[in-house]
Design a protein around this motif. Sequence first.
Motif, short mmCIF file in Angstrom:
data_model
loop_
_atom_site.label_atom_id
_atom_site.label_comp_id
_atom_site.label_asym_id
_atom_site.label_seq_id
_atom_site.Cartn_x
_atom_site.Cartn_y
_atom_site.Cartn_z
N GLY A 110 0.79 -1.14 0.28
CA GLY A 110 0.10 0.04 0.02
C GLY A 110 0.93 1.45 -0.02
N ALA A 111 1.95 1.20 0.33
CA ALA A 111 3.01 2.30 0.81
C ALA A 111 3.14 2.96 -0.85
CB ALA A 111 4.34 1.95 1.45
N PHE A 112 3.34 2.24 -1.83
CA PHE A 112 3.53 2.53 -3.40
C PHE A 112 2.12 3.15 -3.97
CE2 PHE A 112 6.82 -0.20 -2.26
CZ PHE A 112 7.92 0.36 -2.72
N SER A 113 1.30 3.05 -3.39
CA SER A 113 -0.17 3.31 -4.16
C SER A 113 -0.29 4.74 -4.73
CB SER A 113 -1.62 3.05 -3.32
OG SER A 113 -1.26 3.79 -2.24
N THR A 175 11.24 -0.26 -6.05
CA THR A 175 11.81 0.96 -5.62
C THR A 175 12.68 1.42 -6.80
OG1 THR A 175 13.83 -0.52 -4.90
CG2 THR A 175 12.03 0.37 -3.32
N LYS A 176 12.80 0.70 -7.95
CA LYS A 176 13.46 1.10 -9.18
C LYS A 176 12.60 1.89 -10.05
CE LYS A 176 12.21 -2.84 -12.35
NZ LYS A 176 12.81 -3.78 -12.91
N HIS A 178 10.23 4.30 -8.29
CA HIS A 178 9.99 5.42 -7.57
C HIS A 178 11.36 5.75 -6.79
CE1 HIS A 178 6.10 4.22 -8.89
NE2 HIS A 178 6.36 3.01 -8.00
N ASP A 179 11.90 6.82 -7.12
CA ASP A 179 13.40 7.29 -6.52
C ASP A 179 13.00 7.88 -5.24
OD1 ASP A 179 15.78 7.79 -6.11
OD2 ASP A 179 15.91 9.64 -7.42
N VAL A 180 12.30 7.05 -4.39
CA VAL A 180 12.03 7.72 -3.05
C VAL A 180 12.79 7.29 -1.71
CG1 VAL A 180 9.67 8.65 -3.67
CG2 VAL A 180 10.11 6.45 -2.76
N VAL A 181 13.35 6.00 -2.25
CA VAL A 181 14.23 5.34 -1.07
C VAL A 181 15.33 4.47 -1.54
CG1 VAL A 181 12.84 3.17 -1.11
CG2 VAL A 181 13.84 3.92 1.01
N ASP A 182 16.51 4.48 -0.88
CA ASP A 182 17.46 3.84 -1.25
C ASP A 182 17.70 2.61 -0.33
OD1 ASP A 182 19.99 2.60 -1.91
OD2 ASP A 182 20.85 4.49 -2.01
#
Length: 236
Positions: A110-113, A175-176, A178-182
């Motif tokens: 859900g975090a990516f929605s 994550t690839k 969405h550049d929001v977390v490494d």
Amino acid sequence: MSPILYYGVPSGCSFGSIVALEWSGQPYRLARVNMPEDMQTELFARINPVRETPALQTARGDCLAESMAIFNHIGAGQGALDAGISFKQGTREFDELNRMLAFLNTTFFGAFSSLWWQLEHEADDETKRVLTEYGRARVVRAHQELERMLGDQPWLLGDRRTLADAYFIGIARWTKYHDVVDRRDYPNLQRLFDKLEADPAVIFAHAIEQQRPATSVGRFEGEVGIAESLASRRAA
């Protein structure tokens, strides 16, 4: 009749269900669903009226939707139990597996929605900025929580891989986009991700998605079209 998993491309969360089927050792087939165009057809609506993937046509010819339901269906099979990737209902281990699957399905998935929404829809710059910041906060929190839960364990539930690890790898790769977390900021999750990416079942699932030559380590019986799958359902 072997089950048929309807998997979405590109990069659907159904990836984890492919991995789970490979690990389970049970025979299965795959049906490719191009998102969103195939999902919007009346043909696919006969499989899942919600028009989402994954969906599973069971050996009985029933159609089952929603990842948690599909994972629990796979996990109830003797092959999955023998492989140690699931547990009998009523045991403490089963409850822990269900808890982790629920976390992955709600908090982690859900975090990516909002990030997916702003990537796939037209919106003004301010709306995209707000959605991105909201999504960033949720993705960071989800990674923090999962990093803590994993700790120094080799797998999400301890010493053995389970259906939860299969579901994790299908979502963690997002994550690839969405550049929001490494992920390297979360060394436990990075370690698990790298180990899973080297797993033959995961390599197979990537090859299937990308339509490259794929070597099954399970009992994959080939791909079928959506229309063909419905014909086999009628026969069942």
